[in-house]
Design a protein around this motif. Structure first.
Motif, PDB file in Angstrom:
ATOM      1  N   PRO A  56       0.830  -1.215   0.000  1.00  0.00           N
ATOM      2  CA  PRO A  56       0.000   0.000   0.000  1.00  0.00           C
ATOM      3  C   PRO A  56       0.862   1.262   0.000  1.00  0.00           C
ATOM      4  CG  PRO A  56      -0.823  -1.584   1.600  1.00  0.00           C
ATOM      5  CD  PRO A  56       0.489  -2.117   1.111  1.00  0.00           C
ATOM      6  N   LYS A  75      -8.404   5.356   7.563  1.00  0.00           N
ATOM      7  CA  LYS A  75      -9.054   4.058   7.352  1.00  0.00           C
ATOM      8  C   LYS A  75      -7.993   3.021   6.997  1.00  0.00           C
ATOM      9  CE  LYS A  75     -10.238   5.335   2.584  1.00  0.00           C
ATOM     10  NZ  LYS A  75     -11.352   5.519   1.619  1.00  0.00           N
ATOM     11  N   VAL A  76      -8.372   1.764   7.075  1.00  0.00           N
ATOM     12  CA  VAL A  76      -7.446   0.671   6.761  1.00  0.00           C
ATOM     13  C   VAL A  76      -7.126   0.701   5.264  1.00  0.00           C
ATOM     14  CG1 VAL A  76      -7.158  -1.839   6.718  1.00  0.00           C
ATOM     15  CG2 VAL A  76      -8.350  -0.740   8.640  1.00  0.00           C
ATOM     16  N   PRO A  77      -5.850   0.626   4.879  1.00  0.00           N
ATOM     17  CA  PRO A  77      -5.485   0.647   3.455  1.00  0.00           C
ATOM     18  C   PRO A  77      -6.109  -0.517   2.695  1.00  0.00           C
ATOM     19  CG  PRO A  77      -3.553   0.928   4.846  1.00  0.00           C
ATOM     20  CD  PRO A  77      -4.672   0.539   5.755  1.00  0.00           C
ATOM     21  N   LYS A  78      -6.390  -0.290   1.447  1.00  0.00           N
ATOM     22  CA  LYS A  78      -6.953  -1.342   0.598  1.00  0.00           C
ATOM     23  C   LYS A  78      -5.832  -2.147  -0.041  1.00  0.00           C
ATOM     24  CE  LYS A  78     -11.193   1.178  -0.529  1.00  0.00           C
ATOM     25  NZ  LYS A  78     -12.056   0.258   0.249  1.00  0.00           N
ATOM     26  N   ASP A  79      -6.199  -3.295  -0.604  1.00  0.00           N
ATOM     27  CA  ASP A  79      -5.277  -4.148  -1.360  1.00  0.00           C
ATOM     28  C   ASP A  79      -4.026  -4.512  -0.569  1.00  0.00           C
ATOM     29  OD1 ASP A  79      -6.999  -4.011  -3.607  1.00  0.00           O
ATOM     30  OD2 ASP A  79      -6.128  -2.079  -4.157  1.00  0.00           O
ATOM     31  N   LEU A  80      -4.226  -4.953   0.664  1.00  0.00           N
ATOM     32  CA  LEU A  80      -3.093  -5.426   1.467  1.00  0.00           C
ATOM     33  C   LEU A  80      -2.595  -6.753   0.909  1.00  0.00           C
ATOM     34  CD1 LEU A  80      -4.701  -4.549   4.892  1.00  0.00           C
ATOM     35  CD2 LEU A  80      -2.569  -3.560   4.036  1.00  0.00           C
ATOM     36  N   LYS A  98     -14.190  -1.827   9.395  1.00  0.00           N
ATOM     37  CA  LYS A  98     -15.372  -2.263   8.648  1.00  0.00           C
ATOM     38  C   LYS A  98     -15.229  -3.681   8.122  1.00  0.00           C
ATOM     39  CE  LYS A  98     -16.130   2.497   7.045  1.00  0.00           C
ATOM     40  NZ  LYS A  98     -16.254   3.374   5.858  1.00  0.00           N
ATOM     41  N   GLY A 100     -14.705  -6.344   5.543  1.00  0.00           N
ATOM     42  CA  GLY A 100     -13.938  -6.302   4.301  1.00  0.00           C
ATOM     43  C   GLY A 100     -12.603  -5.614   4.414  1.00  0.00           C
ATOM     44  N   ASP A 101     -12.335  -4.944   5.542  1.00  0.00           N
ATOM     45  CA  ASP A 101     -11.041  -4.269   5.706  1.00  0.00           C
ATOM     46  C   ASP A 101      -9.876  -5.246   5.660  1.00  0.00           C
ATOM     47  OD1 ASP A 101     -11.945  -1.695   5.784  1.00  0.00           O
ATOM     48  OD2 ASP A 101     -11.883  -1.493   7.968  1.00  0.00           O
ATOM     49  N   LYS A 103     -10.087  -8.496   4.258  1.00  0.00           N
ATOM     50  CA  LYS A 103     -10.426  -9.616   3.378  1.00  0.00           C
ATOM     51  C   LYS A 103      -9.156 -10.197   2.760  1.00  0.00           C
ATOM     52  CE  LYS A 103     -11.270  -6.665  -0.650  1.00  0.00           C
ATOM     53  NZ  LYS A 103     -12.240  -6.250  -1.679  1.00  0.00           N
ATOM     54  N   ASN A 104      -9.141 -11.488   2.607  1.00  0.00           N
ATOM     55  CA  ASN A 104      -8.030 -12.235   1.998  1.00  0.00           C
ATOM     56  C   ASN A 104      -6.791 -12.356   2.876  1.00  0.00           C
ATOM     57  OD1 ASN A 104      -9.577 -12.500  -0.400  1.00  0.00           O
ATOM     58  ND2 ASN A 104      -8.846 -10.505  -1.120  1.00  0.00           N
TER      59      ASN A 104
END
Length: 335
Positions: A56, A75-80, A98, A100-101, A103-104
Motif C-alpha cells: 500500500p 481508514k485501513v489501506p486497501k489491497d493489502l 469495517k 472487508g477491511d 479480506k483475503n
C-alpha cells in the motif's frame, strides 16, 4: 536495513508476560524456511505481466510484514498483500474497522491497531482472519469488546479504551486465549458478566488494573496463573473471591481500598508465590500465609513500613505459628 527499521518501529509494542512471544525475526525466518533461495525464481511468462502483492502507498512491506504506522491514516489501506502475517497500523487516525477491511488476509498472525480513534468495529470485520493470534486494540475509543473474534486468538490487549461492559458472549469459543489485558478502562464490577472469562480453558494472564471495579470478578477460569487487579476500588477479599484458582501463582491487589481478607481465602490458592497487598487499608496481616508453601510477600520493607512507620529498620521477615514476624535489630515483633 528495512528489517532493522521495522524492528525498531515495532519495539514499543508490549508483548505478553506469561507466554513466550515469537518476535519479528521469527516471521522473517518463516520465509527463509520456505526453501526458496535468493537465486531461485518462479518461471515467468514473458507475454504476461508479473502478478504479486503490491505494498500500500506509503507503507513499508518486507518478509510478510506490512508496516503502516504513523501515517495519519483515517481508514485501513486497501489491497493489502494476501500473504501478510503482521500488520502494523498503530498511531493513525482510524475511526472504524469495517467488514472487508481485512479480506483475503488468511495468514495474518498479528494485528496492531494501537493508538487510533477506533470507536466502532463491525461484527464481521475479523471473520477473514483465520490464523490471527494477537490482537492489539489499546488506546482507542471502544466502549465494548468486539464479538466474533477469531477462535485462534491467543492474546487480546485493549487497555486505555472506554470499555464499560464485558459480555460473556465476547469470549465464547476462544479456547486458545492465553492473555487478556483490559486495564485503564471505566469498567465497573456490574459491567462484567458473571463467568465472562470462564470459557477460556487456557487463559493464564488477566490484567484489569486501574478501573472502577469494587470486587474480584467471579467465575475466573482455573487455568489462571496471574491475576493483576492493581489500582481499583476493591474493598474486601472474601472467601469465595479466589475459589477454584488452584493454579494461581501471582496475585496483584496493590493500591485498592482493601480493609479485610477473610480467613480461608488464601487456602483456595495453594500454589500462590507472590501476593501484592501494599497501599491498602489492612490493619493486620491476612491469615493463612504461614500455611503457604511457596508464597513470598514482596517487598519486605513495605510490610515493615506499613506496620511500624516509614523509618522501620527491618532486618528480616519470617512466618511463625501463623503470624508474620519482623526482625527489628535484635528484637522481633509478630503480627
Amino acid at each position: 536495513m528495512k528489517a532493522t527499521i521495522i524492528f525498531l518501529l515495532l519495539a514499543q509494542v508490549s508483548w505478553a508476560g506469561p507466554f513466550q512471544q515469537r518476535g519479528l525475526f521469527d516471521f522473517m525466518l518463516e520465509d527463509e524456511a520456505s526453501g526458496i533461495g535468493p537465486e531461485e525464481h518462479a518461471p515467468v511468462d514473458s507475454d504476461l505481466e508479473p502478478l504479486g502483492p503490491v505494498c500500500p502507498f506509503r507503507c513499508q512491506c518486507h518478509l510478510r510484514v506490512v508496516q503502516c504506522s504513523d501515517l495519519g491514516l483515517e481508514k485501513v489501506p486497501k489491497d493489502l498483500p494476501p500473504d501478510t502475517t503482521l500488520l502494523d497500523l498503530q498511531n493513525n487516525k482510524i475511526t472504524e474497522i469495517k467488514d472487508g477491511d481485512f479480506k483475503n488476509l488468511k495468514n495474518l498472525h498479528t494485528l496492531i491497531l494501537v493508538n487510533n480513534k477506533i470507536n466502532k468495529i463491525s461484527p464481521g470485520a475479523f471473520t477473514p482472519l483465520l490464523k490471527l493470534e494477537r490482537l492489539y486494540l489499546s488506546k482507542n475509543l471502544l466502549k465494548e469488546l468486539p464479538e466474533k473474534m477469531p477462535k485462534t486468538l491467543q492474546e487480546l490487549r485493549a487497555h486505555e479504551n472506554e470499555i464499560t461492559k464485558v459480555r460473556k458472549a465476547v469470549f465464547n469459543g476462544l479456547n486458545q486465549m492465553i492473555v487478556v489485558e483490559l486495564g485503564t478502562n471505566p469498567l465497573k464490577s456490574s459491567g462484567i458478566e458473571n463467568g465472562a472469562f470462564q470459557g477460556m480453558k487456557k487463559l493464564s494472564y488477566i490484567r484489569i488494573a486501574d478501573t472502577n471495579i469494587t470486587t474480584i470478578p467471579q467465575g475466573l477460569p482455573p487455568s489462571l496463573t496471574e491475576l493483576h487487579l492493581e489500582g481499583n476500588k476493591i474493598t474486601k477479599v472474601d472467601s469465595s473471591s479466589l475459589k477454584g484458582l488452584n493454579n494461581l501463582a501471582k496475585l496483584g491487589l496493590s493500591f485498592n481500598s482493601i480493609s479485610a481478607v477473610d480467613n480461608g481465602t488464601l487456602a483456595n490458592t495453594p500454589h500462590l508465590r507472590e501476593l501484592h497487598l501494599d497501599n491498602n487499608k489492612l490493619i493486620k496481616v491476612p491469615g493463612g500465609l504461614a500455611e503457604h508453601k511457596y508464597i513470598q510477600v514482596r517487598p519486605h520493607h513495605e510490610i515493615c513500613e506499613e506496620y511500624l512507620g516509614s523509618e522501620c529498620p527491618y532486618r528480616d521477615v519470617r512466618r511463625q505459628e501463623g503470624k508474620l514476624c519482623l526482625q527489628i535489630f535484635f528484637a522481633e515483633r509478630c503480627f
